[in-house]
Design an enzyme around this catalytic site. Structure first.
Site, short mmCIF file in Angstrom:
data_model
loop_
_atom_site.label_atom_id
_atom_site.label_comp_id
_atom_site.label_asym_id
_atom_site.label_seq_id
_atom_site.Cartn_x
_atom_site.Cartn_y
_atom_site.Cartn_z
NE ARG A 74 -3.21 0.61 3.44
CZ ARG A 74 -3.27 0.67 4.54
NH1 ARG A 74 -2.67 1.30 5.46
NH2 ARG A 74 -4.28 -0.13 5.14
CE1 TYR A 75 0.78 4.60 4.14
CE2 TYR A 75 0.61 2.39 5.28
CZ TYR A 75 0.34 3.79 5.21
OH TYR A 75 -0.52 4.25 6.17
NE ARG A 128 5.32 2.40 6.32
CZ ARG A 128 5.02 3.62 5.82
NH1 ARG A 128 5.55 4.06 4.66
NH2 ARG A 128 4.22 4.27 6.50
CB CYS A 150 -4.29 -16.34 15.91
SG CYS A 150 -4.54 -15.07 14.51
CB CYS A 162 -9.40 -11.00 18.29
SG CYS A 162 -7.47 -11.38 18.88
CB CYS A 182 -9.81 -10.48 13.99
SG CYS A 182 -8.33 -10.45 12.87
NE ARG A 208 -4.54 -8.33 7.16
CZ ARG A 208 -3.51 -7.79 7.79
NH1 ARG A 208 -2.93 -8.65 8.71
NH2 ARG A 208 -2.87 -6.58 7.69
CG ASP A 242 -9.34 -1.15 10.45
OD1 ASP A 242 -9.02 -0.10 10.60
OD2 ASP A 242 -8.47 -2.16 10.67
CG ASP A 265 -5.19 1.47 8.00
OD1 ASP A 265 -4.92 2.16 7.00
OD2 ASP A 265 -4.80 0.27 8.53
CE LYS A 308 -1.52 1.23 10.30
NZ LYS A 308 -1.03 0.64 9.02
C1 LIG Z 1 -0.33 -0.31 8.96
C2 LIG Z 1 0.35 -0.74 7.49
C3 LIG Z 1 1.82 -0.60 7.32
C4 LIG Z 1 2.82 0.08 8.31
O1 LIG Z 1 2.46 1.32 8.57
P1 LIG Z 1 3.17 2.04 9.57
O2 LIG Z 1 2.56 3.36 9.66
O3 LIG Z 1 4.51 2.37 8.84
O4 LIG Z 1 3.51 1.41 10.89
C5 LIG Z 1 2.32 -0.94 5.96
N1 LIG Z 1 1.14 -1.53 5.01
C6 LIG Z 1 0.00 -1.77 5.40
C7 LIG Z 1 -0.86 -2.28 4.46
C8 LIG Z 1 -0.53 -1.42 6.71
O5 LIG Z 1 -1.74 -1.65 7.02
S1 SF4 Z 2 -6.54 -9.59 16.05
FE1 SF4 Z 2 -6.68 -11.03 14.34
S2 SF4 Z 2 -4.56 -11.59 13.51
FE2 SF4 Z 2 -4.48 -10.51 15.74
S3 SF4 Z 2 -4.28 -12.22 16.87
FE3 SF4 Z 2 -6.39 -11.61 17.16
S4 SF4 Z 2 -7.37 -12.72 15.44
FE4 SF4 Z 2 -4.92 -13.01 15.18
#
Ligand SMILES: *Cc1c(COP(=O)(O)O)cnc(C)c1O
Ligand code: SF4
Length: 346
Positions: A85-86, A89, A98, A102, A105, A107, A267, A304, A311
Site C-alpha cells: 500500500r505504501y 513498505r 492465531c 479475536c 479482528c 482480518r 476498522d 486506517d 493511516k
Molecule cells: C499499517 C500498515 C503498514 C505500516 O504502517 P506504519 O505506519 O509504517 O506502521 C504498512 N502497510 C499496510 C498495508 C498497513 O496496513
Molecule cells: S487480531 Fe486477528 S490476527 Fe491478531 S491475533 Fe487476533 S485474530 Fe489473530
C-alpha cells in the site's frame, strides 16, 4: 511451512468444561472460535474485557452494513499474501492462524478459515521475487494471522529469504503471541530472531488484565534479545473505552519496555460494529493521556482509511492559527497564545 501445535479451543469455567451456547456456535460457524488455555484462564467473569475479546457474540452476525475488506487489502495485493500500500513498505501475511481468534479482528475474513493458509512455498517464492524486484521496499512487516504460529525453522526460512534482499533494511513482526500464548516466546525463538536485526516486534495488548507474569516475561525475553518492542491497541467498546484503563495499560506496557505505538480506531470490518466507539470518545481518551503520563507512553491515535488510503493520526485539538499566533491548549485545558518567531529568510 510448519505450524506450531495448536491448542484446542477449550475453556474451563469454575473447574468444569465450558461449552458455547447454540447461538454462540452459530457465530463460530461463520467466524472461527479458538482460545488458548492461557488466555481463557485470564477470564475472571463472563462479559469482562478478556471474555469480550475472545468469546463469540451474536452481535457479530447482526452487522450486515459493513464489508469484509474495507481497507482493500485484497486489491492491493500484487501477489497472494503480500499487501503493498505504501511505496516503501509491505505487509507479508505468513499465517492465517492465531492462538486466539479475536472477535474484533480486522482480518476476520481470513483468520482461522480452513484451507487458506496464505503462505504456501509457491506464494512465498512469488512474494520474495516481488520484493526483490521492487527496490523501493525498505521495510517488510510479517503479519497474518500470527507469524509466530510458524515453528522456528519455518520462520527462520522466511526471515533468511528477506534478509537476503539487500534493499530490505527493516523487518517487523506483528504478533499477539506475547499476549495470547506467551509460552511460545522461548529463549531459542529470541536467539533466532536476534540473527535478523534490525528486527522490530509490535505486539497487541488491549487491556491491563493482559499484563501478567507470563506476558511480562515474554516481553522481557524479546527485549533482552535486543528487539525494540512496540504495541498496537484497538479501541474496543466494553474492553478499553475508558481513560483510566488506557492509562494503566500504556504505563504498564512502558514498564515492560514496550513502547505504545498506535491506538487504532476500529476498522469498518463486517462483524465488528458492536465494538466500535465514536472517534470523539477516542479523542477524549487521548486527551486524558497526553501530558498526564510519560510522553513515552502516549501512542498515536490513528484511523486506517478505507480503500487503502493509509493511516491518519488524530489529535485531540485542532490547531488554531491567526497570523503568527498559534492558540494551543495545555494538558490542563488552558488556552495559550503562542507567538511564532521565525527569522526572515535571506
Ligand atoms: C499499517 C500498515 C503498514 C505500516 O504502517 P506504519 O505506519 O509504517 O506502521 C504498512 N502497510 C499496510 C498495508 C498497513 O496496513
Ligand atoms: S487480531 Fe486477528 S490476527 Fe491478531 S491475533 Fe487476533 S485474530 Fe489473530
Amino acid at each position: 511451512m510448519h505450524y506450531i501445535v495448536e491448542e484446542s479451543p477449550v475453556l474451563r469455567k469454575s473447574g468444569g468444561p465450558f461449552e458455547l451456547s447454540e447461538s454462540q456456535q452459530s457465530v463460530a460457524s461463520v467466524y472461527p472460535f479458538k482460545v488458548s488455555r492461557y488466555y481463557a484462564d485470564l477470564i475472571k467473569s463472563p462479559g469482562d474485557a478478556i471474555w469480550r475479546q475472545c468469546i463469540p457474540d451474536v452481535e457479530e452476525l447482526w452487522d450486515d452494513f459493513q464489508i469484509a475488506d474495507p481497507l482493500a487489502e485484497t486489491i492491493l495485493s500484487p501477489v497472494p499474501g503480500l499487501i503493498h500500500r505504501y511505496p516503501d513498505r509491505v505487509v507479508l501475511l505468513v499465517s492465517n492462524r492465531c492462538p486466539v481468534y479475536c472477535r474484533f479482528c480486522m482480518r476476520k475474513r481470513h483468520v482461522g478459515t480452513t484451507g487458506e493458509v496464505p503462505l504456501d512455498p509457491e506464494s512465498l517464492d512469488r512474494a520474495v521475487s516481488y520484493i526483490r524486484a521492487t527496490p523501493a521496499i525498505r521495510d517488510v512487516i510479517l503479519s497474518g494471522g500470527d507469524p509466530l504460529m510458524l515453528d522456528d525453522a519455518s520462520l527462520h526460512t522466511v526471515l533468511s529469504r528477506l534478509r537476503d534482499i539487500r534493499h530490505v533494511r527493516i523487518i517487523r513482526i506483528g504478533t499477539r503471541i506475547p499476549v495470547t500464548m506467551p509460552e511460545r516466546v522461548t529463549p531459542e525463538l529470541c536467539r533466532m530472531l536476534s540473527l535478523f536485526h534490525p528486527l522490530y516486534v509490535n505486539t497487541h495488548f488491549n487491556h491491563p488484565d493482559e499484563i501478567t507474569d507470563k506476558s511480562s516475561q515474554a516481553c522481557e525475553l524479546l527485549a533482552n534479545a535486543g528487539i525494540p518492542l512496540g504495541n498496537q491497541s484497538v479501541l474496543l467498546r466494553g474492553v478499553n473505552d475508558d481513560s483510566t484503563v488506557m492509562r494503566n495499560l500504556m504505563t504498564g506496557l512502558l514498564e515492560l519496555r514496550v513502547k505504545p505505538y498506535y491506538i487504532h480506531q476500529m476498522d469498518l470490518v463486517k462483524g465488528t460494529a458492536h465494538f466500535r466507539i465514536p472517534v470523539s470518545q477516542g479523542l477524549e481518551i487521548i486527551r486524558a493521556l497526553r501530558g498526564h503520563i510519560s510522553g513515552m507512553a502516549v501512542p498515536h491515535y490513528v484511523i486506517d482509511l478505507p480503500e487503502g488510503k493509509g493511516k491518519v493520526a488524530l489529535l485531540p485539538e485542532p490547531i488554531e492559527m491567526e497570523g503568527d499566533i498559534l492558540y494551543l491548549r495545555t494538558y490542563q485545558g488552558e488556552r495559550i497564545a503562542y507567538r511564532e518567531i521565525t527569522i526572515p529568510q535571506v
